[in-house]
Design an enzyme around this catalytic site. Structure first.
Site, PDB file in Angstrom:
ATOM      1  N   CYS A  75     -15.508  19.351  -7.235  1.00 48.48           N
ATOM      2  CA  CYS A  75     -15.625  17.909  -7.433  1.00 48.48           C
ATOM      3  C   CYS A  75     -14.782  17.101  -6.456  1.00 48.48           C
ATOM      4  O   CYS A  75     -14.886  15.873  -6.432  1.00 48.48           O
ATOM      5  CB  CYS A  75     -15.225  17.552  -8.856  1.00 48.48           C
ATOM      6  SG  CYS A  75     -16.015  18.601 -10.058  1.00 48.48           S
ATOM      7  N   HIS A 134     -11.127   9.392 -10.852  1.00 48.25           N
ATOM      8  CA  HIS A 134     -12.009  10.555 -10.977  1.00 48.25           C
ATOM      9  C   HIS A 134     -12.856  10.338 -12.239  1.00 48.25           C
ATOM     10  O   HIS A 134     -14.055  10.519 -12.194  1.00 48.25           O
ATOM     11  CB  HIS A 134     -11.186  11.835 -11.021  1.00 48.25           C
ATOM     12  CG  HIS A 134     -12.029  13.062 -10.945  1.00 48.25           C
ATOM     13  ND1 HIS A 134     -12.938  13.262  -9.929  1.00 48.25           N
ATOM     14  CD2 HIS A 134     -12.145  14.135 -11.762  1.00 48.25           C
ATOM     15  CE1 HIS A 134     -13.569  14.419 -10.126  1.00 48.25           C
ATOM     16  NE2 HIS A 134     -13.110  14.961 -11.231  1.00 48.25           N
ATOM     17  N   GLU A 168      -5.693  12.105 -16.289  1.00 48.60           N
ATOM     18  CA  GLU A 168      -5.691  11.131 -15.197  1.00 48.60           C
ATOM     19  C   GLU A 168      -4.934   9.868 -15.606  1.00 48.60           C
ATOM     20  O   GLU A 168      -4.192   9.294 -14.803  1.00 48.60           O
ATOM     21  CB  GLU A 168      -7.123  10.793 -14.776  1.00 48.60           C
ATOM     22  CG  GLU A 168      -7.155   9.890 -13.536  1.00 48.60           C
ATOM     23  CD  GLU A 168      -8.538   9.760 -12.912  1.00 48.60           C
ATOM     24  OE1 GLU A 168      -9.532  10.158 -13.550  1.00 48.60           O
ATOM     25  OE2 GLU A 168      -8.609   9.243 -11.778  1.00 48.60           O
ATOM     26  N   LYS A 228     -18.616   6.782 -11.880  1.00 47.89           N
ATOM     27  CA  LYS A 228     -19.464   7.884 -12.363  1.00 47.89           C
ATOM     28  C   LYS A 228     -20.315   7.426 -13.545  1.00 47.89           C
ATOM     29  O   LYS A 228     -21.346   8.024 -13.842  1.00 47.89           O
ATOM     30  CB  LYS A 228     -18.607   9.082 -12.774  1.00 47.89           C
ATOM     31  CG  LYS A 228     -17.990   9.825 -11.591  1.00 47.89           C
ATOM     32  CD  LYS A 228     -17.273  11.087 -12.028  1.00 47.89           C
ATOM     33  CE  LYS A 228     -16.706  11.847 -10.843  1.00 47.89           C
ATOM     34  NZ  LYS A 228     -15.519  11.198 -10.258  1.00 47.89           N
ATOM     35  N   HIS A 231     -21.760  12.060 -12.091  1.00 49.37           N
ATOM     36  CA  HIS A 231     -20.781  12.866 -11.362  1.00 49.37           C
ATOM     37  C   HIS A 231     -21.549  13.669 -10.318  1.00 49.37           C
ATOM     38  O   HIS A 231     -22.117  14.715 -10.624  1.00 49.37           O
ATOM     39  CB  HIS A 231     -20.029  13.780 -12.320  1.00 49.37           C
ATOM     40  CG  HIS A 231     -18.873  14.498 -11.682  1.00 49.37           C
ATOM     41  ND1 HIS A 231     -18.742  14.614 -10.305  1.00 49.37           N
ATOM     42  CD2 HIS A 231     -17.791  15.115 -12.202  1.00 49.37           C
ATOM     43  CE1 HIS A 231     -17.632  15.288 -10.030  1.00 49.37           C
ATOM     44  NE2 HIS A 231     -17.041  15.597 -11.159  1.00 49.37           N
ATOM     45  N   PHE A 284     -12.243  21.177 -10.421  1.00 44.98           N
ATOM     46  CA  PHE A 284     -12.074  22.521 -10.983  1.00 44.98           C
ATOM     47  C   PHE A 284     -11.433  23.376  -9.887  1.00 44.98           C
ATOM     48  O   PHE A 284     -11.721  23.216  -8.693  1.00 44.98           O
ATOM     49  CB  PHE A 284     -13.442  23.124 -11.331  1.00 44.98           C
ATOM     50  CG  PHE A 284     -13.935  22.758 -12.708  1.00 44.98           C
ATOM     51  CD1 PHE A 284     -13.240  21.899 -13.527  1.00 44.98           C
ATOM     52  CD2 PHE A 284     -15.111  23.305 -13.178  1.00 44.98           C
ATOM     53  CE1 PHE A 284     -13.701  21.578 -14.796  1.00 44.98           C
ATOM     54  CE2 PHE A 284     -15.589  23.001 -14.449  1.00 44.98           C
ATOM     55  CZ  PHE A 284     -14.892  22.145 -15.249  1.00 44.98           C
TER      56      PHE A 284
END
Lengths: 91, 398
Positions: B160, B292, B303, B322, B327, B386
């Site tokens: 990501c 994010h 976050e 997003k 995403h 990830f």
């Protein structure tokens, strides 16, 4: 496929034990998942294991803390949930 | 060190097939998420995504060329051509031009179609173009070929954070003098049966909507698309009289070195601090953060903690676009950089859609549901992947 409650409980214990690197004898019949230290990936792997073992689809979303669709908090709650899903499948 | 600026951008995503349409969607707070329509979608538990709509390869490419392009390369080529046209760059930059693009899954549709052919349908051969279609560097290489860019050209894959890592590296190439112009960003085309089937198992996808930072959020929604930006040495851009959209001021890259999927507030906070330091910015200079903001419980909590650790009790407005474009995994940072460009050039903060109510674990001003005018001198754009890989970009108004 029909499975007795004892079979389901044994499978739940075995699948959790595998993820926890324990022997099944070390997972108590009333054990709570979080207290055993199962991490998030261990949890989804255990769910996958149960789905494959019993041919069911477990409605579990890691983003719902109260787990409204499937209570994954303890061995008895998982056994009850699996039992219910198997019954729905054969109904 | 040389200063680096943005002189163009292009995109294909669930909101629009171009930059102006995407900015209009950001202004209006329009959502690109809907029912998935690809083959076998009815066999999935998760049926929503942010698909690129109305895409016909024949509208963009010669029929004889199409077999060479997986959808991920098609998106990258169309977005890249738009970015080059906007920047007004000539062909043939040669060794002083390059391409660094992020992608997480590369030509996953080509893998899927080929496996389906040989395993499920019993065919004995697949197209001879399978390898050049599916390789992760295909989108970057096709942009290099199309525009005569012969300097540093490569693909970056960090899940990501791929596009943010790609843009960070492209920025560093120019700053260090290795190139004058870089096409950079990311491309992703993961919305196919295998792509979603793989994600479903992690139990982190939302079945209903993407609601970053909101109470009642149920996870992430995957999107497709590409975003390509033109990064250029400031002196090169000024010399040719190009319109400068913003300065690329800094990048911060860190690794959690912890869990393979669970996010770490510490790793995220270190990346934001590193970006600020690289950019020579103080926390008070930042007027907007593109989060994010995946909409998972774990990301949004971590976050928020990281932002408050870095910015204190009164952080600037934070939004997750997003909630509009989904995403887009390895492309998402590029779409979010475009949202930052809008904030910097128009003084308009893109909203976080789907917001129902404040989550006590996420005390942030997330610009809920409606875009908001604001004075924006500088922005951060966060990406936390990830694998525990974090990349944060800092942009400054031109």
């Amino acid at each position: 496929m029909s499975a007795s409650r004892a079979e389901i409980e044994a499978a739940v214990v075995a699948i959790l034990a595998k993820q926890l690197l324990l022997s099944p004898g070390e997972v108590a019949a009333d054990a709570r998942v979080d207290e055993m230290g199962l991490d998030s990936l261990g949890k989804v792997e255990a769910i996958f294991g149960l789905e494959e073992r019993f041919g069911i689809a477990i409605p579990f979303n890691a983003n719902e803390p109260d787990q409204p669709d499937f209570d994954f908090s303890s061995v008895p709650s998982i056994v009850a949930g699996v039992e219910r899903l198997i019954a729905q499948k054969t109904a | 060190m040389r200063r680096v600026v943005v002189t163009g951008f292009g995109t294909v995503n669930a909101l629009a097939l171009d930059g102006p349409g995407t900015l209009q969607a950001f202004r209006e707070g329009r959502c690109g998420i809907g029912q998935l329509g690809f083959r076998d979608a009815e066999r999935l538990t998760i049926r929503i995504g942010a698909e690129v709509k109305g895409w016909w390869g024949e509208n963009h490419f010669l029929v004889k060329d199409l077999p060479l392009y997986d959808r991920v390369a098609q998106y990258a080529l169309v977005a890249g051509a738009e970015a080059m046209a906007m920047a007004g760059l000539p062909q043939g930059l040669g060794p002083r031009g390059g391409v660094i693009l992020g992608t997480a899954a590369g030509g996953i549709r080509t893998w899927e179609d080929s496996y389906r052919a040989v395993f499920a349908e019993g065919r004995n051969r697949v197209s001879p173009l399978v390898v050049p279609r599916l390789m992760h560097n295909a989108p970057a290489s096709h942009l290099s070929i199309r525009f005569g860019l012969q300097g540093p050209v490569l693909a970056v894959s960090s899940a990501c954070a791929s596009a943010n890592h790609a843009m960070g590296l492209a920025f560093q190439q120019i700053r260090a003098g290795a190139a004058d112009v870089m096409l950079t960003g990311g491309a992703e085309a993961m919305l196919c049966f295998g792509g979603i089937k793989a994600w479903e198992g992690l139990r982190v996808l939302a079945p209903d909507a993407c609601r970053p930072f909101s109470l009642g959020r149920k996870g992430m929604v995957i999107g497709d698309g590409a975003g390509v930006l033109v990064f250029e040495a400031e002196e090169h851009a000024r010399a040719r009289g190009a319109r400068v959209l913003a300065e690329v001021a800094g990048v911060g890259m860190t690794a959690d070195s912890g869990d393979i999927v669970a996010p770490s507030a510490d790793g995220a906070a270190r990346a934001m601090r590193a970006a600020l330091q690289d950019a020579g910015m103080a926390v008070g200079d930042v007027d907007y953060i593109n989060a994010h903001g995946t909409g998972t419980l774990a990301n949004d909590r971590a976050e928020t903690a990281a932002i408050r650790e870095v910015f204190g009790d009164a952080p600037p407005p934070v939004s997750s676009t997003k909630s509009m474009h989904g995403h887009a995994i390895g492309a998402t940072g590029a779409l979010e950089a475009i949202a930052c460009l809008m904030a910097l050039t128009e003084g308009l903060l893109p909203p976080t859609l789907g917001y129902l109510a404040a989550d006590p674990d996420c005390p942030l001003d997330v610009v809920p549901n409606v875009a908001r005018p604001a004075r924006v001198r500088a922005t951060l754009s966060n990406a936390f992947a990830f694998g525990g890989l974090n990349a944060v970009l800092a942009f400054r108004a031109a």
